[in-house]
Write a protein that holds these residues in place. Structure first.
Motif, PDB file in Angstrom:
ATOM      1  N   ASP A 142     107.514   8.552   9.771  1.00  0.00           N
ATOM      2  CA  ASP A 142     107.200   7.537   8.762  1.00  0.00           C
ATOM      3  C   ASP A 142     107.080   8.148   7.371  1.00  0.00           C
ATOM      4  O   ASP A 142     107.494   7.542   6.383  1.00  0.00           O
ATOM      5  CB  ASP A 142     105.891   6.816   9.120  1.00  0.00           C
ATOM      6  CG  ASP A 142     106.005   6.026  10.408  1.00  0.00           C
ATOM      7  OD1 ASP A 142     106.640   4.974  10.400  1.00  0.00           O
ATOM      8  OD2 ASP A 142     105.458   6.490  11.431  1.00  0.00           O
ATOM      9  N   TRP A 143     106.488   9.350   7.311  1.00  0.00           N
ATOM     10  CA  TRP A 143     106.221   9.960   6.003  1.00  0.00           C
ATOM     11  C   TRP A 143     107.353  10.880   5.560  1.00  0.00           C
ATOM     12  O   TRP A 143     107.981  10.666   4.527  1.00  0.00           O
ATOM     13  CB  TRP A 143     104.890  10.717   6.051  1.00  0.00           C
ATOM     14  CG  TRP A 143     104.492  11.350   4.762  1.00  0.00           C
ATOM     15  CD1 TRP A 143     104.442  10.753   3.534  1.00  0.00           C
ATOM     16  CD2 TRP A 143     104.084  12.712   4.565  1.00  0.00           C
ATOM     17  NE1 TRP A 143     104.021  11.658   2.578  1.00  0.00           N
ATOM     18  CE2 TRP A 143     103.795  12.858   3.183  1.00  0.00           C
ATOM     19  CE3 TRP A 143     103.913  13.802   5.411  1.00  0.00           C
ATOM     20  CZ2 TRP A 143     103.362  14.075   2.644  1.00  0.00           C
ATOM     21  CZ3 TRP A 143     103.483  14.999   4.879  1.00  0.00           C
ATOM     22  CH2 TRP A 143     103.204  15.132   3.512  1.00  0.00           C
ATOM     23  N   LEU A 144     107.666  11.895   6.345  1.00  0.00           N
ATOM     24  CA  LEU A 144     108.683  12.886   5.945  1.00  0.00           C
ATOM     25  C   LEU A 144     110.108  12.454   6.281  1.00  0.00           C
ATOM     26  O   LEU A 144     111.062  13.069   5.781  1.00  0.00           O
ATOM     27  CB  LEU A 144     108.389  14.231   6.615  1.00  0.00           C
ATOM     28  CG  LEU A 144     107.131  14.954   6.137  1.00  0.00           C
ATOM     29  CD1 LEU A 144     106.885  16.205   6.979  1.00  0.00           C
ATOM     30  CD2 LEU A 144     107.234  15.325   4.658  1.00  0.00           C
ATOM     31  N   GLU A 145     110.254  11.453   7.147  1.00  0.00           N
ATOM     32  CA  GLU A 145     111.575  10.928   7.502  1.00  0.00           C
ATOM     33  C   GLU A 145     112.525  12.046   7.945  1.00  0.00           C
ATOM     34  O   GLU A 145     113.645  12.197   7.442  1.00  0.00           O
ATOM     35  CB  GLU A 145     112.164  10.136   6.330  1.00  0.00           C
ATOM     36  CG  GLU A 145     111.302   8.935   5.935  1.00  0.00           C
ATOM     37  CD  GLU A 145     111.845   8.165   4.742  1.00  0.00           C
ATOM     38  OE1 GLU A 145     112.750   8.697   4.045  1.00  0.00           O
ATOM     39  OE2 GLU A 145     111.370   7.046   4.501  1.00  0.00           O
ATOM     40  N   VAL A 146     112.060  12.830   8.907  1.00  0.00           N
ATOM     41  CA  VAL A 146     112.837  14.011   9.308  1.00  0.00           C
ATOM     42  C   VAL A 146     114.148  13.660   9.991  1.00  0.00           C
ATOM     43  O   VAL A 146     115.063  14.498  10.053  1.00  0.00           O
ATOM     44  CB  VAL A 146     112.006  14.943  10.224  1.00  0.00           C
ATOM     45  CG1 VAL A 146     110.789  15.475   9.499  1.00  0.00           C
ATOM     46  CG2 VAL A 146     111.615  14.249  11.507  1.00  0.00           C
ATOM     47  N   GLU A 147     114.282  12.429  10.476  1.00  0.00           N
ATOM     48  CA  GLU A 147     115.539  12.054  11.119  1.00  0.00           C
ATOM     49  C   GLU A 147     116.707  12.141  10.141  1.00  0.00           C
ATOM     50  O   GLU A 147     117.856  12.352  10.542  1.00  0.00           O
ATOM     51  CB  GLU A 147     115.429  10.638  11.685  1.00  0.00           C
ATOM     52  CG  GLU A 147     116.541  10.285  12.648  1.00  0.00           C
ATOM     53  CD  GLU A 147     116.325   8.936  13.319  1.00  0.00           C
ATOM     54  OE1 GLU A 147     117.215   8.506  14.070  1.00  0.00           O
ATOM     55  OE2 GLU A 147     115.267   8.315  13.088  1.00  0.00           O
ATOM     56  N   ALA A 148     116.419  12.024   8.852  1.00  0.00           N
ATOM     57  CA  ALA A 148     117.476  12.131   7.839  1.00  0.00           C
ATOM     58  C   ALA A 148     118.139  13.506   7.855  1.00  0.00           C
ATOM     59  O   ALA A 148     119.292  13.657   7.416  1.00  0.00           O
ATOM     60  CB  ALA A 148     116.899  11.846   6.453  1.00  0.00           C
ATOM     61  N   LEU A 149     117.434  14.522   8.366  1.00  0.00           N
ATOM     62  CA  LEU A 149     118.025  15.859   8.439  1.00  0.00           C
ATOM     63  C   LEU A 149     119.226  15.910   9.367  1.00  0.00           C
ATOM     64  O   LEU A 149     120.072  16.805   9.251  1.00  0.00           O
ATOM     65  CB  LEU A 149     116.966  16.870   8.914  1.00  0.00           C
ATOM     66  CG  LEU A 149     115.864  17.237   7.921  1.00  0.00           C
ATOM     67  CD1 LEU A 149     114.762  18.023   8.618  1.00  0.00           C
ATOM     68  CD2 LEU A 149     116.431  18.032   6.755  1.00  0.00           C
ATOM     69  N   THR A 150     119.327  14.964  10.293  1.00  0.00           N
ATOM     70  CA  THR A 150     120.416  14.997  11.270  1.00  0.00           C
ATOM     71  C   THR A 150     121.760  14.656  10.638  1.00  0.00           C
ATOM     72  O   THR A 150     122.799  14.789  11.294  1.00  0.00           O
ATOM     73  CB  THR A 150     120.139  14.028  12.439  1.00  0.00           C
ATOM     74  OG1 THR A 150     120.028  12.692  11.940  1.00  0.00           O
ATOM     75  CG2 THR A 150     118.860  14.410  13.163  1.00  0.00           C
ATOM     76  N   THR A 151     121.769  14.231   9.380  1.00  0.00           N
ATOM     77  CA  THR A 151     123.041  14.006   8.683  1.00  0.00           C
ATOM     78  C   THR A 151     123.645  15.316   8.182  1.00  0.00           C
ATOM     79  O   THR A 151     124.787  15.327   7.722  1.00  0.00           O
ATOM     80  CB  THR A 151     122.848  13.048   7.487  1.00  0.00           C
ATOM     81  OG1 THR A 151     121.951  13.653   6.537  1.00  0.00           O
ATOM     82  CG2 THR A 151     122.277  11.715   7.951  1.00  0.00           C
ATOM     83  N   ARG A 152     122.885  16.402   8.255  1.00  0.00           N
ATOM     84  CA  ARG A 152     123.382  17.703   7.810  1.00  0.00           C
ATOM     85  C   ARG A 152     124.079  18.415   8.966  1.00  0.00           C
ATOM     86  O   ARG A 152     123.684  18.280  10.126  1.00  0.00           O
ATOM     87  CB  ARG A 152     122.237  18.549   7.271  1.00  0.00           C
ATOM     88  CG  ARG A 152     121.552  17.883   6.085  1.00  0.00           C
ATOM     89  CD  ARG A 152     120.416  18.681   5.525  1.00  0.00           C
ATOM     90  NE  ARG A 152     119.795  17.959   4.409  1.00  0.00           N
ATOM     91  CZ  ARG A 152     118.782  18.407   3.687  1.00  0.00           C
ATOM     92  NH1 ARG A 152     118.270  19.613   3.959  1.00  0.00           N
ATOM     93  NH2 ARG A 152     118.288  17.688   2.710  1.00  0.00           N
ATOM     94  N   ASP A 153     125.097  19.175   8.643  1.00  0.00           N
ATOM     95  CA  ASP A 153     125.925  19.800   9.675  1.00  0.00           C
ATOM     96  C   ASP A 153     125.105  20.601  10.670  1.00  0.00           C
ATOM     97  O   ASP A 153     125.362  20.539  11.881  1.00  0.00           O
ATOM     98  CB  ASP A 153     126.969  20.712   9.017  1.00  0.00           C
ATOM     99  CG  ASP A 153     128.051  19.923   8.294  1.00  0.00           C
ATOM    100  OD1 ASP A 153     128.156  18.700   8.523  1.00  0.00           O
ATOM    101  OD2 ASP A 153     128.784  20.528   7.475  1.00  0.00           O
ATOM    102  N   ARG A 154     124.139  21.358  10.172  1.00  0.00           N
ATOM    103  CA  ARG A 154     123.379  22.238  11.069  1.00  0.00           C
ATOM    104  C   ARG A 154     122.622  21.455  12.129  1.00  0.00           C
ATOM    105  O   ARG A 154     122.421  21.945  13.248  1.00  0.00           O
ATOM    106  CB  ARG A 154     122.423  23.113  10.265  1.00  0.00           C
ATOM    107  CG  ARG A 154     121.632  24.074  11.150  1.00  0.00           C
ATOM    108  CD  ARG A 154     120.889  25.127  10.374  1.00  0.00           C
ATOM    109  NE  ARG A 154     120.179  26.017  11.271  1.00  0.00           N
ATOM    110  CZ  ARG A 154     120.729  27.021  11.950  1.00  0.00           C
ATOM    111  NH1 ARG A 154     122.016  27.258  11.843  1.00  0.00           N
ATOM    112  NH2 ARG A 154     120.008  27.792  12.747  1.00  0.00           N
ATOM    113  N   PHE A 155     122.178  20.255  11.794  1.00  0.00           N
ATOM    114  CA  PHE A 155     121.337  19.480  12.707  1.00  0.00           C
ATOM    115  C   PHE A 155     122.067  18.263  13.263  1.00  0.00           C
ATOM    116  O   PHE A 155     121.441  17.348  13.803  1.00  0.00           O
ATOM    117  CB  PHE A 155     120.069  19.030  11.974  1.00  0.00           C
ATOM    118  CG  PHE A 155     119.346  20.134  11.247  1.00  0.00           C
ATOM    119  CD1 PHE A 155     118.958  21.283  11.923  1.00  0.00           C
ATOM    120  CD2 PHE A 155     119.060  20.032   9.893  1.00  0.00           C
ATOM    121  CE1 PHE A 155     118.296  22.312  11.267  1.00  0.00           C
ATOM    122  CE2 PHE A 155     118.393  21.043   9.224  1.00  0.00           C
ATOM    123  CZ  PHE A 155     118.013  22.195   9.909  1.00  0.00           C
TER     124      PHE A 155
END
Length: 616
Positions: free
Chosen positions: A11-24
């Motif tokens: 909810d706060w850091l929205e870490v799922e957005a990192l999955t748009t990066r190639d590494r993740f």
């Protein structure tokens, strides 16, 4: 704790957005949840039940071997088998390519369950990660790969009996081992002689080998200084010194290196982690027929501290997160106790009714104060740790501008991420004992152990005073104060958003005023340009800076909590209101402490600096 962890991550850091990066790209919210589920299960089943056992059955040395409870062997093996040692590493090295923020969230469960039993793995991961950054391909293949697999564990050997924080004074020396010392496939080969103190995980039988990373100095080879150690930190080099010598294919050679346990240190807390005095090159073992511990240089001559500090951001954030989780464990224990412990009666305008039933102590205002203080410390500290871990991900995988900003922010926030939880989550542990009353300082309840374990964290990875000197003496002044300006811009942005929301505007104004005073105090401290004057009250500055940062993060979290309430999710309403209550507490009870801390900084008060030791 899991609900708060998920809230902060998603909810706060929205870490799922990192999955748009190639590494993740192979990851998703579901894979992140699976990792956290696994960590939570192993920590619950293999670590937590044996935390007290590891504390009571301290490591002991029989003259030949160090003995640990079987539970420690089983727990560390389960951790290694989970793959978490290599969680953030490339697939090619057996890793999961997890974001740092998710890796640290997973490791939080182990720190909470048993910070001492989990310490071996955390040291090993840091050791191997350093080799990934600075080791040769052969050193990575021979050492780091097998540490990540859990076959070997690792240590960091920095301090000596006469040189703790002052690493420039280390006396361990390394001399080239033979004329062909540079031809060894494992790296330039040296013989080390010296002693290392306070080495966690320095001796055990948990794995078949221990990979020590050792700081030492190479004596001058010519001129008037021949045979003398170079002064200062620029003369420090870094070496891989395995307990058992190995071949390039990582098989054991069968020869013991000249590294010997001189003794175990018996600590206040963290008792389940061996803490050692190690002798290098004393001649107890004679590899190749002669005394001297064989070590393989990592990086250039004189580059040891630069290599070591490469992993200091993650290490210091990790220490802070460990402090948070010990505080969290005490908080949860004291909440549970307060809700079921009857004591006293409600106060009415006519006084107490002695015939009425007793109420749970959680109903008393002062107990609520202690619980709310703990909540504000541990959840604020968790937000701080995860925010910094998220910056590490930005540093490694963000675009050029984002990575540069993350680097600057980590420069000023890492001292806070290490020091603030170490002080205030320790205070949370103290309050947890207080909530338990007389039971709190008995071994029948876990909170006294939480406090003992956490007390070490103000010293681990740089003492409180060192962090203050680093922050005020160097970090806030780097690049003309660029990092501090960037942080101020982020704080201002949060205050501006909160200022538009009902119930938060008051705190937004308080945060803006606190930031302004912090900036003015920073300038006032250095007004004369005299380091002795500016830094005399660096610890007070560190405390004030930390409270401003945590106040900022609490306000940012509160914006997200208000959004939850506005969404009308009845199942999470109490959860969100709890976050807002902790935020209100921090602003009304904690942020006002800023004045006392900054007053001595602003005036460059000399009360402490002027003290004559003869007066003590």
């Amino acid at each position: 704790m899991r609900a708060t962890l998920d809230f902060l991550l998603h909810d706060w850091l929205e870490v799922e957005a990192l999955t748009t990066r190639d590494r993740f790209a192979d990851h998703s919210r579901e894979t992140f949840a699976s990792v956290l589920d696994t960590c939570e299960r192993i920590a619950r089943d293999r670590f937590a039940p044996f935390n007290r056992l590891a504390d009571i059955q301290e490591p002991h040395f029989d003259g030949e071997k160090v003995h640990l409870p079987q539970a420690t062997h089983d727990a560390t093996r389960a951790y290694a088998e989970s793959g978490m040692l290599a969680a953030a590493q490339n697939y090619a090295h057996g890793g999961m390519q997890l974001p740092c923020v998710v890796e640290m969230a997973g490791n939080a469960f182990f720190s909470k369950a048993s910070v001492a039993m989990s310490g071996y793995a955390m040291l090993t991961s840091g050791n191997a990660s350093l080799l990934m950054a600075h080791g040769t391909p052969q050193q990575i293949e021979t050492f780091a790969k097998h540490e990540f697999a859990g076959r070997w564990f690792g240590t960091m050997c920095l301090s000596e009996a006469q040189a703790g924080s002052s690493l420039s004074d280390i006396a361990t020396r390394a001399v080239p081992d033979g004329a062909d010392f540079e031809a060894d496939p494992l790296g330039p080969r040296y013989r080390l002689r010296g002693n290392k103190m306070w080495i966690s995980g320095g001796e055990h039988e948990l794995t078949e080998n221990i990979v020590h990373l050792v700081l030492a100095k190479i004596p001058a080879e010519a001129g008037e200084q021949r045979g003398k150690l170079p002064p200062g930190t620029k003369g420090i080099s870094l070496f891989i010194v395995p307990k058992h010598l190995v071949r390039p294919d990582a098989s054991l050679s069968g020869e013991r290196n000249d590294v010997a346990l001189a003794g175990l240190n018996h600590k206040l807390g963290y008792r389940g982690t061996t803490n050692t005095l190690l002798n290098f090159g004393e001649g107890r073992f004679k590899p190749g027929g002669e005394a001297g511990a064989i070590g393989y240089r990592v990086g250039p001559v004189g580059g040891g501290l630069a290599c070591m500090f490469h992993m200091m951001n993650e290490a210091r954030i990790g220490v802070g997160l460990g402090a948070v989780m010990l505080g969290y464990a005490g908080y949860e224990a004291s909440v549970g106790y307060a809700k079921q412990r009857p004591q006293g009666r409600a106060m009415t305008i006519e006084g107490k009714d002695a015939s009425a039933p007793q109420v749970p102590i959680v109903e008393h205002a002062d107990v609520k104060r202690m619980l709310l203080a703990q909540k504000s410390y541990v959840e604020g500290g968790l937000a701080l740790s995860l925010y910094c871990a998220r910056l590490v991900d930005e540093l490694h995988t963000g675009d050029q501008a984002a990575a540069a900003n993350a680097k600057r922010l980590l420069e000023v926030l890492t001292p806070i991420a290490k020091s603030w939880p170490s002080e205030w989550c320790l205070e949370a542990n103290s309050l947890a004992i207080q909530v338990h009353g007389g039971y709190g300082y008995t071994r029948d309840f876990p909170v006294e152990q939480h406090w003992r374990d956490n007390r070490l964290n103000m010293i681990h990875e740089g003492t409180h005073g060192i962090q203050g000197l680093d922050l005020l003496g160097r970090k806030v002044r780097m690049e003309g104060g660029a990092a501090l300006k960037l942080l101020a811009a982020r704080i201002d942005a949060t205050a501006a958003r909160a200022g538009q929301l009902e119930g938060l505007a008051e705190h937004a104004n308080a945060l803006a005023a606190a930031l302004q005073r912090l900036g003015a105090a920073t300038k006032a401290a250095w007004a004369t340009g005299e380091p002795a004057e500016a830094l005399a009250n660096a610890t007070a500055y560190l405390q004030a800076f930390g409270h401003v940062v945590v106040a900022w993060l609490w306000l940012d979290v509160a914006i997200t909590a208000q959004r939850l309430l506005a969404a009308g999710d009845a199942d999470r309403a109490d959860f969100a209101r709890g976050k807002l209550a902790a935020m209100h507490y921090f602003y009304r009870h904690e942020l006002p402490k800023l004045g006392g801390w900054l007053a001595v900084v602003e005036t460059r008060d000399t009360t402490c600096a002027d003290l004559d030791p003869a007066w003590l």
